[in-house]
Structure formats: C-alpha cells, structure tokens
Enzyme design. Structure first.
Site, PDB file in Angstrom:
ATOM      1  CD  GLU A 100      45.877  14.253  29.579  1.00 45.37           C
ATOM      2  OE1 GLU A 100      46.305  15.352  29.979  1.00 45.37           O
ATOM      3  OE2 GLU A 100      45.170  13.517  30.258  1.00 45.37           O
ATOM      4  CG  HIS A 154      49.907  11.085  29.542  1.00 45.55           C
ATOM      5  ND1 HIS A 154      50.117  10.803  30.885  1.00 45.55           N
ATOM      6  CD2 HIS A 154      48.566  11.131  29.384  1.00 45.55           C
ATOM      7  CE1 HIS A 154      48.958  10.689  31.491  1.00 45.55           C
ATOM      8  NE2 HIS A 154      48.005  10.882  30.598  1.00 45.55           N
ATOM      9  CG  HIS A 189      46.111   6.421  31.272  1.00 45.26           C
ATOM     10  ND1 HIS A 189      44.823   6.561  30.799  1.00 45.26           N
ATOM     11  CD2 HIS A 189      46.635   7.679  31.301  1.00 45.26           C
ATOM     12  CE1 HIS A 189      44.580   7.839  30.549  1.00 45.26           C
ATOM     13  NE2 HIS A 189      45.666   8.538  30.836  1.00 45.26           N
ATOM     14  CE1 TYR A 203      70.984  -0.817  35.035  1.00 43.21           C
ATOM     15  CE2 TYR A 203      70.105  -1.788  37.041  1.00 43.21           C
ATOM     16  CZ  TYR A 203      71.048  -1.758  36.038  1.00 43.21           C
ATOM     17  OH  TYR A 203      72.074  -2.667  36.054  1.00 43.21           O
ATOM     18  CG  HIS A 250      46.070  11.278  34.875  1.00 44.93           C
ATOM     19  ND1 HIS A 250      45.761  12.512  34.351  1.00 44.93           N
ATOM     20  CD2 HIS A 250      46.053  10.424  33.819  1.00 44.93           C
ATOM     21  CE1 HIS A 250      45.555  12.409  33.050  1.00 44.93           C
ATOM     22  NE2 HIS A 250      45.733  11.151  32.700  1.00 44.93           N
TER      23      HIS A 250
END
Length: 210
Positions: free
Chosen positions: A69, A88, A90, A115, A155
């Site tokens: 990535e 990044h 998941h 927030y 993703h």
C-alpha cells in the site's frame, strides 16, 4: 516523530482491535524520506529498527520490501507537504462503511458528531481498486478538494495528519463514527447542519465542504 513512536502507535492501534492479523500499515515522513512498515508486518510488534525507507516518489531506498500500500502513503505526502504521518487500517466498522454508498461527493460519512469533523474532516470514498493499485493512489493525489482521510471502497480507511498522534486520533474517530452509523442503521438520525459542521471545521482547521 521517531521509528519508536511509529512502533508504539502500531501497538496501540492493534490493542484497540483495529488491525486484525497482519493487516494495516503505518508511515512517517522524515524530510524527503518516508519510513513505512514492511510487507506482512504485525502492527502489534513493529520492529522500529527494520522499517522500509522510501523516497517521496516511492523509490525503495533501504530496508525490507515495503507494504504494497506504499503508493497511498506517498500520495498523501506529495499532495500535502504538511502531512507527516499516514495510517491505513482494515478496522471492521470503517471497512464495512466503505462497502456502502457515500453520503456525498466529498465525504463517505456525514457529520454525525462534532468529533468526526474535528478529528477527521470530510472523507471521500475512492472507487474500488485492488490493494496496492498505483492508479488509485494517483487518483487520490489528484482529487481537487482538501481532505486528510479517505475510505477505499470495499477495503478500509486511510488517515493522515501533521503528527502521528493526529493520524491515530483520526483513525480511531473514523472507526467510531462508522460504528455509530452502522448501529443506527436505517433509523432516522440528526447530523450536524452545514453551519454547525462548518463552524467546527473552521475552528479546528479541518477540511469540510458539506
């Protein structure tokens, strides 16, 4: 920010359950270099002495093979020189939210709480592409409006910030807002008005187009 700070951030995110298995990747920028977790790294046990070193254009300079990535990370650094950290994940609820239609052209999620606006800001949904797709990263880099976080369709989330702490806070808040939206489901829910969200965004220096 140091490699040890990056390792601690990874362990913190893993302890919150936001990085299942060997998923997820973190990076920090040091001048014209990017230090990123290598491919297959377990965020709970990052070796601060075994990070991958990249140039801002993605050239591999040193260390093990980078996370696939890495184009997403370098795209964030190139589009905003103030960015010093990219995360990044998941994480479950944000990944689930990435499978749903976006709230608007500029943000996959609405301003459900102050927030979310304060810590994340507008979060565009990038169309699906295979993990590590360079074209998706190029598309992210060229988006013509400001943002510090995005959802990758089907993703998961990617967040950035001027500090590692800000990027971590954005990742946690994005997951929490996604969880709230999924909990609400089809129930009617009030979101912040354009004026309310705009005032919060202006106060905290976050991007929000409504």
């Amino acid at each position: 920010m140091t490699p040890h700070d990056l390792a601690e951030a990874g362990a913190h995110l893993a302890s919150l359950g936001l990085s299942p298995g060997s998923s997820g990747n973190l990076s920090i920028r040091e001048g014209d270099r990017v230090l990123i977790t290598p491919t297959g790294a377990d965020l709970a046990a990052i070796d601060a002495n075994a990070l991958t070193v990249l140039a801002l254009d993605g050239t591999h300079l040193d260390g093990p093979r980078p996370s696939k990535e890495f184009p997403l990370h370098t795209a964030f650094y190139r589009r905003d020189p103030a960015t010093r950290a990219v995360i990044h994940l998941h994480s479950r609820h944000a990944a689930a939210q990435s499978c749903r239609p976006p709230w608007s052209a500029h943000s996959a999620l609405p301003p459900l709480t102050p927030y979310f606006v304060m810590r994340v800001g507008q979060t565009p949904l990038l169309p699906y592409a295979p993990p590590g797709d360079a074209q998706q990263a190029a598309d992210l880099e060229r988006l013509p409006f400001p943002f510090k976080a995005a959802l990758l369709q089907n993703h998961g989330p990617v967040t950035s910030g001027p500090t590692l702490e800000a990027a971590v806070a954005a990742a946690v808040e994005l997951e929490e807002t996604s969880a709230l939206l999924l909990t609400l489901g089809e129930l009617p829910a009030r979101v912040l008005t354009r004026e309310e969200a705009g005032a919060m965004a202006e106060k905290y220096g976050m991007p929000w187009s409504g």
